[in-house]
Each structure stands twice: as structure tokens, then as C-alpha cells.
Design a protein around this motif. Sequence first.
Motif, mmCIF file in Angstrom:
data_model
loop_
_atom_site.group_PDB
_atom_site.id
_atom_site.type_symbol
_atom_site.label_atom_id
_atom_site.label_comp_id
_atom_site.label_asym_id
_atom_site.label_seq_id
_atom_site.Cartn_x
_atom_site.Cartn_y
_atom_site.Cartn_z
ATOM 1 N N THR A 134 -11.960 8.427 -1.249
ATOM 2 C CA THR A 134 -11.285 9.658 -0.846
ATOM 3 C C THR A 134 -9.844 9.345 -0.476
ATOM 4 O O THR A 134 -9.569 8.310 0.138
ATOM 5 C CB THR A 134 -12.025 10.283 0.351
ATOM 6 N N ASN A 135 -8.928 10.235 -0.862
ATOM 7 C CA ASN A 135 -7.498 10.018 -0.621
ATOM 8 C C ASN A 135 -7.057 8.670 -1.186
ATOM 9 O O ASN A 135 -6.348 7.906 -0.545
ATOM 10 C CB ASN A 135 -7.163 10.118 0.861
ATOM 11 N N PHE A 136 -7.467 8.411 -2.419
ATOM 12 C CA PHE A 136 -7.200 7.127 -3.068
ATOM 13 C C PHE A 136 -5.713 6.887 -3.301
ATOM 14 O O PHE A 136 -5.196 5.816 -3.010
ATOM 15 C CB PHE A 136 -7.960 7.049 -4.398
ATOM 16 N N ILE A 137 -5.026 7.873 -3.858
ATOM 17 C CA ILE A 137 -3.619 7.642 -4.203
ATOM 18 C C ILE A 137 -2.842 8.948 -4.143
ATOM 19 O O ILE A 137 -3.394 10.021 -4.376
ATOM 20 C CB ILE A 137 -3.499 7.014 -5.615
ATOM 21 N N LYS A 138 -1.569 8.837 -3.786
ATOM 22 C CA LYS A 138 -0.652 9.969 -3.912
ATOM 23 C C LYS A 138 0.662 9.435 -4.450
ATOM 24 O O LYS A 138 1.057 8.299 -4.171
ATOM 25 C CB LYS A 138 -0.466 10.734 -2.618
ATOM 26 N N PHE A 139 1.311 10.259 -5.242
ATOM 27 C CA PHE A 139 2.564 9.870 -5.872
ATOM 28 C C PHE A 139 3.712 10.628 -5.221
ATOM 29 O O PHE A 139 3.570 11.777 -4.833
ATOM 30 C CB PHE A 139 2.505 10.159 -7.377
ATOM 31 N N TYR A 140 4.858 9.959 -5.128
ATOM 32 C CA TYR A 140 6.009 10.551 -4.468
ATOM 33 C C TYR A 140 6.951 11.269 -5.433
ATOM 34 O O TYR A 140 7.947 11.832 -4.998
ATOM 35 C CB TYR A 140 6.781 9.492 -3.683
ATOM 36 N N SER A 141 6.630 11.252 -6.716
ATOM 37 C CA SER A 141 7.458 11.942 -7.699
ATOM 38 C C SER A 141 6.561 12.691 -8.666
ATOM 39 O O SER A 141 5.511 12.175 -9.071
ATOM 40 C CB SER A 141 8.326 10.940 -8.471
ATOM 41 N N ASP A 142 6.960 13.888 -9.050
ATOM 42 C CA ASP A 142 6.203 14.609 -10.067
ATOM 43 C C ASP A 142 6.930 14.594 -11.412
ATOM 44 O O ASP A 142 6.676 15.405 -12.278
ATOM 45 C CB ASP A 142 5.887 16.040 -9.619
ATOM 46 N N SER A 143 7.831 13.632 -11.583
ATOM 47 C CA SER A 143 8.582 13.500 -12.837
ATOM 48 C C SER A 143 7.911 12.557 -13.830
ATOM 49 O O SER A 143 8.470 12.306 -14.895
ATOM 50 C CB SER A 143 9.997 12.982 -12.549
ATOM 51 N N TYR A 144 6.757 12.022 -13.480
ATOM 52 C CA TYR A 144 6.094 11.037 -14.332
ATOM 53 C C TYR A 144 4.628 11.404 -14.533
ATOM 54 O O TYR A 144 4.039 12.127 -13.740
ATOM 55 C CB TYR A 144 6.135 9.640 -13.686
ATOM 56 N N LEU B 108 0.818 -1.211 0.000
ATOM 57 C CA LEU B 108 0.000 0.000 0.000
ATOM 58 C C LEU B 108 0.852 1.262 0.000
ATOM 59 O O LEU B 108 0.412 2.317 -0.454
ATOM 60 C CB LEU B 108 -0.936 0.016 1.206
ATOM 61 N N ASP B 109 2.056 1.168 0.512
ATOM 62 C CA ASP B 109 2.949 2.328 0.563
ATOM 63 C C ASP B 109 4.325 1.854 0.118
ATOM 64 O O ASP B 109 4.978 1.082 0.812
ATOM 65 C CB ASP B 109 2.992 2.889 1.982
ATOM 66 N N ASN B 110 4.738 2.270 -1.062
ATOM 67 C CA ASN B 110 6.028 1.854 -1.594
ATOM 68 C C ASN B 110 6.818 3.092 -2.001
ATOM 69 O O ASN B 110 6.407 4.204 -1.723
ATOM 70 C CB ASN B 110 5.829 0.870 -2.759
ATOM 71 N N SER B 111 7.919 2.921 -2.669
ATOM 72 C CA SER B 111 8.783 4.058 -2.998
ATOM 73 C C SER B 111 8.208 4.971 -4.082
ATOM 74 O O SER B 111 8.688 6.082 -4.270
ATOM 75 C CB SER B 111 10.157 3.556 -3.440
ATOM 76 N N THR B 112 7.146 4.524 -4.774
ATOM 77 C CA THR B 112 6.590 5.289 -5.880
ATOM 78 C C THR B 112 5.263 5.961 -5.538
ATOM 79 O O THR B 112 5.013 7.089 -5.929
ATOM 80 C CB THR B 112 6.384 4.366 -7.102
#
Length: 126
Positions: A102-112, A77-81
Amino acid sequence: YSSTITVGNSSSTSTYNRFDLSTNTNTPGRDNFANLTIVAKDTNGYTLSSYSNRVKFQISRRMYTSDNWTDITSSSLDNSTYRIYDTSYTFPSYNNGTVTLTNFIKFYSDSYDYKVRVVDDYNNSM
């Protein structure tokens, strides 16, 4: 660079039942959650109010629009991406074929750019 999240809608007429997907934002910033709305539809485009199956989520990403999408779906559920609500969701009958996570997904990079796909766990044609 700003990441985008793509959720797809099937064409309005289809041989198969399908999901219509929408999100509260197409450009979530890094570390910001996006909501996901899923509506189960029949072949005529009407909401399947009796839908009560389990769906799984598939996540893909690409750096440039000319790149192929790469599947980055994880059992975590929580990985590096990304961080995700869950790897699956079971529609209870009281949802009447529609749910907003609600609050389904968040990404840790804005490069993709990212793409979310919803797949019926029991019916691959949906």
C-alpha cells in the motif's frame, strides 16, 4: 498531460518462474500514491505459495511513447523524481507468494510515463 504507470505481467506460459504485477491505478496524479500487488508464479502460472526471497524494484521513465525507457532507480526512498515504499521487499513465508504494498510509490512529475519492474534478488531469470 497525465502520467501513466506500467506494471507488466509475463506471458501465461514461461520457461522461468515470474511475477505478475498489478496496481490500483494506471494513471496516478502527481503526488498521489499507487499500490503495487506482486504475485510470484511458477512456470505453469500457479502462485508460488512457498516464495520467500527478496525482490528489488527498478523504476524507468520516458516522456513520449516514441522515447526509450530511462532507468531512474535510486537507492534513496525519497528523491527528486519519486517516493517509494522501499528499494526492496522480502517475502515472509506467511505471505504465500502474494503481497500488496500500500502506498508503494508516488511520482513528483506528471510529465512522464513510468514503469516499475520487480526483480528477484537471488534469481535474475525471475
